[in-house]
Design a protein around this motif. Structure first.
Motif, PDB file in Angstrom:
ATOM      1  N   VAL A  40       0.842  -1.207   0.000  1.00  0.00           N
ATOM      2  CA  VAL A  40       0.000   0.000   0.000  1.00  0.00           C
ATOM      3  C   VAL A  40       0.874   1.253   0.000  1.00  0.00           C
ATOM      4  N   ALA A  76       2.167   1.889  -3.541  1.00  0.00           N
ATOM      5  CA  ALA A  76       1.104   2.408  -4.399  1.00  0.00           C
ATOM      6  C   ALA A  76       0.782   3.852  -4.047  1.00  0.00           C
ATOM      7  N   TYR A  77       0.687   4.144  -2.746  1.00  0.00           N
ATOM      8  CA  TYR A  77       0.370   5.507  -2.324  1.00  0.00           C
ATOM      9  C   TYR A  77       1.508   6.462  -2.698  1.00  0.00           C
ATOM     10  N   VAL A  92       1.170   7.339  -6.356  1.00  0.00           N
ATOM     11  CA  VAL A  92       0.028   8.245  -6.560  1.00  0.00           C
ATOM     12  C   VAL A  92       0.352   9.646  -6.060  1.00  0.00           C
TER      13      VAL A  92
END
Length: 426
Positions: free
Chosen positions: A242, A245-246, A249
């Motif tokens: 996570v 991915a964060y 982004v």
């Protein structure tokens, strides 16, 4: 005698500049071959050294830290820290430490912390009149927070090796990390008052709000990671995915400062660092098996049992051994060479494994501050262009702060180490 031979062989090989992973493996091969063990066992142990689901978090946390580093997130965290503590005497030193604390919640390693924060803060502090040795010492010592406050790659490695809950060890590091940061800021302020280092600017609530909004996407990463782990939403390994991915982004869409070229560089650097870490981990697991096969842990256990010392006395002796070992061994090597020898004594004395693990992590951090193998010192030495000996001398007050935190963890584990894990039922 065999324990002495193994340790001398390791020190000799490492002193001859042999890579640590090769030194650990070579010594294990020699000892096991001499003992008549089939070399197939060695291969199996090398494989099993990294055959652990929690260890999957290591490359992903390293990658998340590299992504945030290449995204220029540190500059936004510095602006927020400046708005928070820039108004005190020696404000930039406090900003340096507080930024390291923020960055620690993303990087997982102290080296990323040192490079990212030091690369920006050291030139600024020297330009504002801070002495170069003091500036480098502040940067080096504050980077230690990177392995105490979660997510922490050393914590992942140690929890996997000891069979602990990674989430529980993460939680155990929160208060110790906060105490370290507060203590370092207090010491930096005291030295700054004595030397009359400058105040940056008057406190402004508007500026604080503005910088907080700008830095909010970056600050959300540790909240998501720790909140998800402590809340039982996902495991530490899932949290690392996570985080990656964060980070992508936030870097590409929110800040728009992460290009595909930068992402590629982050992937390459993470792959190289992960390969080195995992190779050392596999080799160290093999050395741990060698210690077990030779019953070397029992050799250490005997004298300790004969001394009839309590948990505090044992942990003080352990800390001394770890800190001395950390002066000439890399943190991972120090952990995997020394820890297996003392684990049986931990069980005998009834010491909580979380407390033992936190003592090891803190000693690891202190070892990064001491030559001749103080990794944090060498990075700051290059950036600040100051020799390591001068940085070490300027760093002594900050090392004293870390020693006090270590002593507090040893003497009062219930309040510092165990309280947060128990609060979350870990």
């Amino acid at each position: 005698m065999i324990l002495l031979v193994i340790l001398l062989a390791l020190l000799t090989l490492i002193g001859l500049a042999m890579p640590i992973a090769f030194a650990l493996t070579l010594v294990s091969i020699c000892v096991l071959a001499y003992s008549g063990v089939d070399m197939l066992v060695l291969v199996q142990r090398l494989y099993r050294g990294t055959e652990s689901f929690p260890l999957l978090a290591v490359p992903l946390f390293i990658l998340a830290g590299q992504i945030m580093n290449h995204s220029g997130i540190s500059a936004r965290l510095i602006d927020l820290a400046r708005a928070l503590v820039g108004a005190i005497r020696g404000g930039l030193a406090a900003v340096n430490i507080l930024t390291s604390m923020f960055f620690a919640g993303m990087s997982g390693t102290s080296m990323s912390d040192t490079a990212a924060v030091g690369g920006v803060m050291i030139p600024q502090m020297i330009k504002r009149g801070y002495s170069a040795p003091f500036t480098a010492a502040v940067t080096a010592s504050s980077s230690t927070i990177g392995i105490i406050i979660p997510p922490s790659v050393p914590m992942v490695l140690l929890s996997a090796y000891m069979g602990l809950s990674t989430g529980a060890l993460f939680a155990a590091g929160l208060i110790a990390g906060a105490l370290t940061a507060v203590g370092l800021i207090a010491m930096a302020w005291w030295i700054s008052v004595k030397r009359q280092y400058p105040i940056e600017a008057a406190f402004s609530l508007g500026e604080l709000g503005k910088t907080f909004v700008t830095a909010l996407p970056a600050l959300l990463m540790p909240v998501i990671i720790l909140g998800g782990i402590l809340g039982g939403i996902f495991t530490p390994t899932e949290a690392s995915a996570v985080a990656v991915a964060y980070g992508i982004v936030a870097g590409m869409l929110l800040y728009r400062s992460l290009s595909l070229r930068m992402l590629y560089r982050a992937l390459v650097e993470s792959a190289v660092l992960t390969g080195a870490v995992m190779f050392v981990t596999a080799a160290a697991h093999t050395l741990g098996y060698t210690f077990t096969y030779q019953s070397l842990g029992q050799l250490v256990l005997g004298p300790i049992a004969a001394l009839d010392m309590g948990p505090i006395g044992f942990l003080l002796i352990l800390s001394l051994v770890l800190i001395i070992a950390g002066t000439f061994l890399d943190g991972i090597a120090m952990m995997f060479i020394v820890v297996p020898l003392f684990l049986p004594s931990v069980q005998l004395l009834g010491i909580d494994p979380l407390q033992f693990a936190m003592v090891v992590i803190l000693c690891w951090g202190i070892g990064q501050q001491t030559p001749p193998v103080g990794a944090a010192l060498f990075i700051t030495s290059v950036i600040a262009k100051v020799d390591v000996i001068r940085i070490t001398y300027a760093n002594l007050p900050f090392i004293a702060v870390m020693l006090l935190v270590l002593l507090a963890v040893i003497v009062w584990p219930e309040g510092i180490v165990m309280s947060v894990p128990r609060w979350f039922g870990l």
